[in-house]
Write a protein that holds these residues in place. Structure first.
Motif, mmCIF file in Angstrom:
data_model
loop_
_atom_site.group_PDB
_atom_site.id
_atom_site.type_symbol
_atom_site.label_atom_id
_atom_site.label_comp_id
_atom_site.label_asym_id
_atom_site.label_seq_id
_atom_site.Cartn_x
_atom_site.Cartn_y
_atom_site.Cartn_z
ATOM 1 N N ALA A 37 0.830 -1.207 0.000
ATOM 2 C CA ALA A 37 0.000 0.000 0.000
ATOM 3 C C ALA A 37 0.864 1.256 0.000
ATOM 4 O O ALA A 37 0.503 2.272 -0.610
ATOM 5 C CB ALA A 37 -0.930 -0.011 1.216
ATOM 6 N N ALA A 84 -5.923 6.859 -6.795
ATOM 7 C CA ALA A 84 -6.552 6.981 -5.477
ATOM 8 C C ALA A 84 -7.351 5.729 -5.153
ATOM 9 O O ALA A 84 -7.324 5.235 -4.012
ATOM 10 C CB ALA A 84 -7.453 8.212 -5.442
ATOM 11 N N ARG A 85 -8.066 5.202 -6.156
ATOM 12 C CA ARG A 85 -8.811 3.962 -5.945
ATOM 13 C C ARG A 85 -7.854 2.804 -5.634
ATOM 14 O O ARG A 85 -8.132 1.955 -4.808
ATOM 15 C CB ARG A 85 -9.652 3.649 -7.182
ATOM 16 N N ASN A 145 -6.869 3.045 -1.965
ATOM 17 C CA ASN A 145 -7.945 2.568 -1.094
ATOM 18 C C ASN A 145 -8.028 1.046 -1.091
ATOM 19 O O ASN A 145 -8.187 0.418 -0.039
ATOM 20 C CB ASN A 145 -9.282 3.169 -1.519
ATOM 21 N N ARG A 146 -7.912 0.446 -2.272
ATOM 22 C CA ARG A 146 -7.964 -1.009 -2.361
ATOM 23 C C ARG A 146 -6.746 -1.631 -1.680
ATOM 24 O O ARG A 146 -6.848 -2.656 -1.003
ATOM 25 C CB ARG A 146 -8.044 -1.449 -3.823
ATOM 26 N N LEU A 150 -4.984 -0.357 0.829
ATOM 27 C CA LEU A 150 -5.133 -0.234 2.275
ATOM 28 C C LEU A 150 -6.111 -1.272 2.813
ATOM 29 O O LEU A 150 -5.898 -1.864 3.873
ATOM 30 C CB LEU A 150 -5.614 1.173 2.629
ATOM 31 N N ALA A 151 -7.205 -1.494 2.068
ATOM 32 C CA ALA A 151 -8.210 -2.465 2.505
ATOM 33 C C ALA A 151 -7.632 -3.872 2.561
ATOM 34 O O ALA A 151 -7.965 -4.662 3.456
ATOM 35 C CB ALA A 151 -9.420 -2.428 1.574
ATOM 36 N N ARG A 166 -12.565 -4.259 9.380
ATOM 37 C CA ARG A 166 -13.129 -3.122 8.652
ATOM 38 C C ARG A 166 -14.628 -3.009 8.896
ATOM 39 O O ARG A 166 -15.159 -1.908 9.089
ATOM 40 C CB ARG A 166 -12.832 -3.255 7.156
#
Length: 592
Positions: free
Chosen positions: A235, A251-252, A255-256, A258-259, A267
């Motif tokens: 990440a 940016a997407r 986010n993916r 980090l998830a 989460r």
């Protein structure tokens, strides 16, 4: 406090001139139809069978986390929690049945009202009447309520369910299998889990099984695991891409990325826990705690075996069941209480476990109906039990503090011993105004990154800060690496050794450490002799003893100006804590 306020509001509303509007509100029918699919229930049922499923789903998530990387991974703690939890469910039920049977047995079906503990109310009461520091007792009680909640929800789902319908039940079972399969495939996207849980809820409600059981089991099937370091590193690279070329796509990707590093369970829990605490449970309290005490209900309740059965089961049953089961298990060597928690504190926590509010009111509604005479009398018993349980817990905590010196029920928070320039490894001026101490393990990846914060801290505080390292080796190669660092320290190269070895954490066998000593230009013969010496072993053991005395059980653990830092340990958090100490104030400390 908010939950208590809502409870008082419900009672006031139900006993006011507007009481009819209170009861009429919850009996309003609410529903929807989408083609051939539809569902219609009273508002009261939507809350108890719908919103409360979210509550039990969150409980299931927490249970799974405890088994994956929490207190229930420790066999001794898990065994003690299991023993105390089973006793804390069984004895209250037996006490209730005994009291009710003395007057003929009318109301025996409500025995499930005394088996559960309201975790939110219990922890709130602990914060108010418990010891000044009660973190470890809190962990013990949370671990205990994991067992308590699981048994209580199982009882609700099995004993208090309606007539079972086969087809919806088979659909619900298929949904559970689907959740299990998603978890086994390590699916990290939340969406598929959410869709299956929604279908599971519809199927369970239609099947006649109480939806609380499905909520709990669904939470248990959502995978939980410790943070994946490799995903965190990945990440970081994605964020670098975004930093260099910001766009919606990058940016997407961040986010993916980090998830992926955090389990779906955690989460979901992070998203649901506050709405559950501040919305779901208070709405449930508002809809269920309002009992009309007028018309002689209090007098009738005082003469009702159901009321006294609930009071005796919750207040005495929980205290004796949890308290004596824990004491007996510890005496027999079947488990051990958390460090820093005495038996007086255990009995105080057992008393607070007599607050059964949420589960108790839910069972009363299922067993008697909340508006029947028995239901209203049982509700009075639950409300009285809350007051008595808090008062009894407060009294026990006071006695434990005065007679047995149990003023805290937590790990130590103060560094012991204090920094000794003659012994400790210090980076920065020895007479600096601020002191930061870190307990490290050379094989701990998080230590390597947290220790790397020194450059940021040094830039912020300059000569006002000194940084001290102590050993807490608990990884397989940690003890040998700690001894090697002390052997390097004997040649005046501790800090150069630390910086170098933290970049080679994947190779810490003996031959690797000897190669590092040679690469750093150390006297290898002396290095070997010191690394294997009794003096170096005692030096490392000195830090281990210090860690236990200071309440440091994991790495990295930081002490800011001699006080253990709880929560995050990134450079920004450490800077804020040091700045607060420099100003003479304390930062808000969050539980780890």
């Amino acid at each position: 406090m908010f939950l208590a306020l809502v409870t008082v509001l419900a009672l006031a509303w139900a006993n006011s001139p507007l009481s009819e509007s209170y009861f009429a509100l919850w009996h309003q029918e609410v529903g929807f139809d989408v083609g051939p699919v539809g569902m219609h229930m009273t508002l009261h049922h939507w809350i108890n069978d719908g919103l409360m499923v979210i509550f039990f789903f969150v409980v299931g998530l927490e249970v799974r986390q405890e088994f994956a990387h929490g207190s229930l991974r420790d066999r001794s703690r898990a065994q003690l929690a299991l023993i105390a939890g089973v006793a804390g469910v069984a004895l209250p039920a037996l006490v209730y049945a005994f009291v009710v049977s003395l007057s003929g047995g009318s109301g025996l079906g409500g025995w499930g009202a005394v088996v559960g503990t309201d975790t939110a109310f219990m922890l709130g009461a602990l914060a108010i009447v418990g010891p000044r520091l009660s973190g470890q007792l809190r962990v013990f009680l949370l671990t205990l309520t994991v067992v308590d909640d699981f048994l209580a929800v199982s009882i609700i789902g099995i004993v208090y369910s309606d007539e079972i319908k086969l087809v919806p039940l088979l659909i619900a079972l298929a949904c559970l299998i689907g959740l299990w399969a998603l978890g086994r495939s390590r699916q990290w996207i939340t969406g598929p889990y959410v869709i299956i849980v929604i279908v599971l809820w519809f199927a369970t409600v239609s099947s006649g099984v109480h939806a609380s059981l499905a909520g709990m089991i669904a939470g248990l099937l959502i995978p939980a695991y410790p943070t994946q370091r490799q995903e965190v590193v990945a990440a970081r690279q994605l964020f670098r891409d975004f930093w260099q070329s910001p766009s919606a796509a990058s940016a997407r990707g961040v986010n993916r990325g980090l998830a992926r590093g955090i389990s779906v369970n955690e989460r979901m829990h992070e998203v649901l826990r506050w709405p559950t605490a501040l919305l779901v449970v208070p709405i449930f309290a508002l809809a269920n705690a309002g009992v009309d005490l007028r018309g002689g209900l209090l007098a009738d309740s005082l003469g009702s075996s159901v009321t006294w059965g609930v009071i005796a089961g919750l207040v005495l049953g929980k205290l004796l069941g949890i308290g004596f089961a824990t004491l007996l298990a510890v005496r027999m060597g079947l488990g051990r209480p958390p460090e820093g928690v005495g038996m007086g504190s255990v009995f105080g926590g057992a008393a607070l476990s007599g607050i059964g509010f949420t589960v108790s009111l839910l069972v009363i509604g299922l067993a008697f109906g909340s508006t029947t005479d028995l239901g209203r009398q049982a509700t009075v018993g639950v409300l009285v039990s809350m007051v008595l349980a808090v008062a009894l817990g407060w009294l026990i905590f006071k006695i434990a503090a005065k007679r047995w010196g149990e003023e805290t029920a937590d790990l130590p928070m103060v560094l012991d011993p204090t920094v000794d320039p003659e012994v400790d490894h210090i980076r920065g001026p020895q007479d600096a105004k601020l002191t930061l101490v870190e307990y490290i393990d050379f094989e701990c990846e998080y230590c390597a990154h947290a220790t790397g914060s020194w450059d940021d801290l040094r830039a912020q505080f300059g000569d006002d800060l000194r940084y001290v390292v102590r050993h807490l080796p608990h990884h397989p190669h940690g003890p040998l690496a700690a001894k090697a660092s002390e052997a390097a320290a004997n040649q005046g190269e501790f800090w150069r050794w630390l910086d170098f070895v933290f970049t080679h954490q994947d190779a810490l066998e003996r031959e690797h450490l000897l190669a590092y000593a040679e690469e750093l230009g150390l006297n290898v013969d002396r290095f070997i002799q010191d690394m294997d010496s009794e003096a170096v072993a005692q030096r490392v053991n000195r830090d281990l003893v210090s860690a236990e005395a200071s309440g440091a059980h994991a790495t990295p653990t930081f002490f800011v100006e001699g006080r253990r830092l709880l929560g995050d340990y990134d450079a920004r958090t450490l800077t804020a804590a040091l700045e607060a100490r420099r100003r003479g104030t304390r930062t808000q400390e969050a539980p780890r």
